[in-house]
Design a protein around this motif. Structure first.
Motif, PDB file in Angstrom:
ATOM      1  N   LYS A  43       0.830  -1.205   0.000  1.00 13.11           N
ATOM      2  CA  LYS A  43       0.000   0.000   0.000  1.00 13.11           C
ATOM      3  C   LYS A  43       0.866   1.257   0.000  1.00 13.11           C
ATOM      4  O   LYS A  43       0.582   2.223  -0.723  1.00 13.11           O
ATOM      5  CB  LYS A  43      -0.921  -0.015   1.222  1.00 13.11           C
ATOM      6  CG  LYS A  43      -1.868   1.173   1.290  1.00 13.11           C
ATOM      7  CD  LYS A  43      -2.769   1.075   2.514  1.00 13.11           C
ATOM      8  CE  LYS A  43      -3.698   2.282   2.608  1.00 13.11           C
ATOM      9  NZ  LYS A  43      -4.560   2.214   3.825  1.00 13.11           N
ATOM     10  N   MET A  80       2.475   1.583  -3.487  1.00 10.53           N
ATOM     11  CA  MET A  80       1.489   1.995  -4.484  1.00 10.53           C
ATOM     12  C   MET A  80       1.136   3.467  -4.342  1.00 10.53           C
ATOM     13  O   MET A  80       0.908   4.164  -5.323  1.00 10.53           O
ATOM     14  CB  MET A  80       0.226   1.147  -4.355  1.00 10.53           C
ATOM     15  CG  MET A  80       0.417  -0.315  -4.740  1.00 10.53           C
ATOM     16  SD  MET A  80      -1.074  -1.304  -4.409  1.00 10.53           S
ATOM     17  CE  MET A  80      -2.244  -0.548  -5.546  1.00 10.53           C
ATOM     18  N   PHE A 135       2.013   1.329 -11.211  1.00 12.86           N
ATOM     19  CA  PHE A 135       0.875   1.523 -10.310  1.00 12.86           C
ATOM     20  C   PHE A 135       0.012   2.720 -10.675  1.00 12.86           C
ATOM     21  O   PHE A 135      -1.037   2.936 -10.081  1.00 12.86           O
ATOM     22  CB  PHE A 135       1.375   1.673  -8.871  1.00 12.86           C
ATOM     23  CG  PHE A 135       1.935   0.396  -8.290  1.00 12.86           C
ATOM     24  CD1 PHE A 135       1.170  -0.754  -8.226  1.00 12.86           C
ATOM     25  CD2 PHE A 135       3.252   0.338  -7.857  1.00 12.86           C
ATOM     26  CE1 PHE A 135       1.688  -1.934  -7.709  1.00 12.86           C
ATOM     27  CE2 PHE A 135       3.782  -0.832  -7.337  1.00 12.86           C
ATOM     28  CZ  PHE A 135       2.995  -1.972  -7.265  1.00 12.86           C
TER      29      PHE A 135
END
Length: 264
Positions: free
Chosen positions: A232, A235, A260
């Motif tokens: 996370k 990204m 991403f």
């Protein structure tokens, strides 16, 4: 006047709360002592179990098998002494062999004097029934620590198994002794599951990064270190943050960002 009365009331309430806390702690200490005494008696130990260790195995369909060791000193958990093991020598779903491996590694000669782990336990609790207990005991005897009291705790009925007895020890579910060792077993299970999830998360994260063209092993390692093993975080990172990653070439940083953020 009124302020003095209010102050007196606050003082009385504070004293009452402190007294209640002391009474609760004293009662908890009494139950703990009762539990240790009950364990000593039902297991035929000479002294109260000062240091207890509990072991649990965790896996999903035989993959990423891990083990945990949790420790209690005088009945109280000591997280600073917890240890976890990634099973290396056993393939597939084999709890007996996995338990044998972790006991072998814990009680290896060099580990017995390792101050980072601490002293040898007075009581070893194995999460499981006769099979897991037998696997653990065979290794302990081989390594010269067969004198350490060892029991298995079967999940279904919380029965306690001793190596030399075919029939289990059945205690009340509310007995102080059962409460101590089931809490220890639950801690071992929680700790093993946490480690298992961490390894699974690392594996999935690495797999996701493997798909990015232009990102090599050194770049992946740099990203994992910079962004705390969080997909996370990677990204959501800006191009500037990616370019500032130590050990990650700017070309690779751009490749990660584009992967991403394809619409940009």
């Amino acid at each position: 006047g009124e302020k003095k009365a209010l102050l007196d009331m606050v003082g009385k309430n504070a004293r009452d709360l402190l007294l209640q806390k002391e009474q609760r702690e004293a009662a908890r200490g009494d139950r703990l002592t009762q539990g240790l005494e009950e364990l000593r008696d039902v297991l035929g130990m000479a002294d109260l179990p000062h240091r207890m260790e509990c072991y649990d195995i965790s896996h999903i369909s035989g993959t990423e098998t891990v083990a945990s060791m949790v420790v209690a000193i005088d009945g109280k958990p000591r997280p600073d002494l917890y240890r976890r093991f990634k099973i290396r020598m056993v393939e597939g779903n084999n709890d007996f062999a996995s338990m044998a491996e972790v006991i072998l590694r814990r009680f290896a000669k060099e580990r017995q004097t390792d101050t980072r782990i601490g002293e040898l336990p007075d009581l070893v609790v194995i999460d499981g029934g006769k099979g897991q207990l037998s696997s653990a005991r065979s290794i302990m005897e081989l390594l010269g620590v067969g004198h350490i009291a060892t029991v298995g705790l079967a999940k279904q009925f919380e029965w306690i198994y001793k190596p030399e007895q075919s029939d289990p020890i059945v205690l009340s579910q509310k007995s102080p002794a059962i409460l101590i060792i089931t809490h220890l077993r639950d801690e071992a299970h929680r700790f093993a599951i946490t480690y298992h999830r961490l390894l699974r998360g690392k594996r999935n994260l690495t797999s996701a990064l493997d798909e990015i063209p232009g990102l090599g092993p050194k770049g992946k390692k740099a990203l994992l270190q910079k962004f705390a093993l969080s997909l996370k975080n990677i990204m959501g990172a800006s191009l500037e943050a990616l370019e500032e990653t130590p050990g990650l070439p700017k070309k690779s940083a751009k490749a990660v960002y584009d992967w991403f953020h394809p619409e940009e």
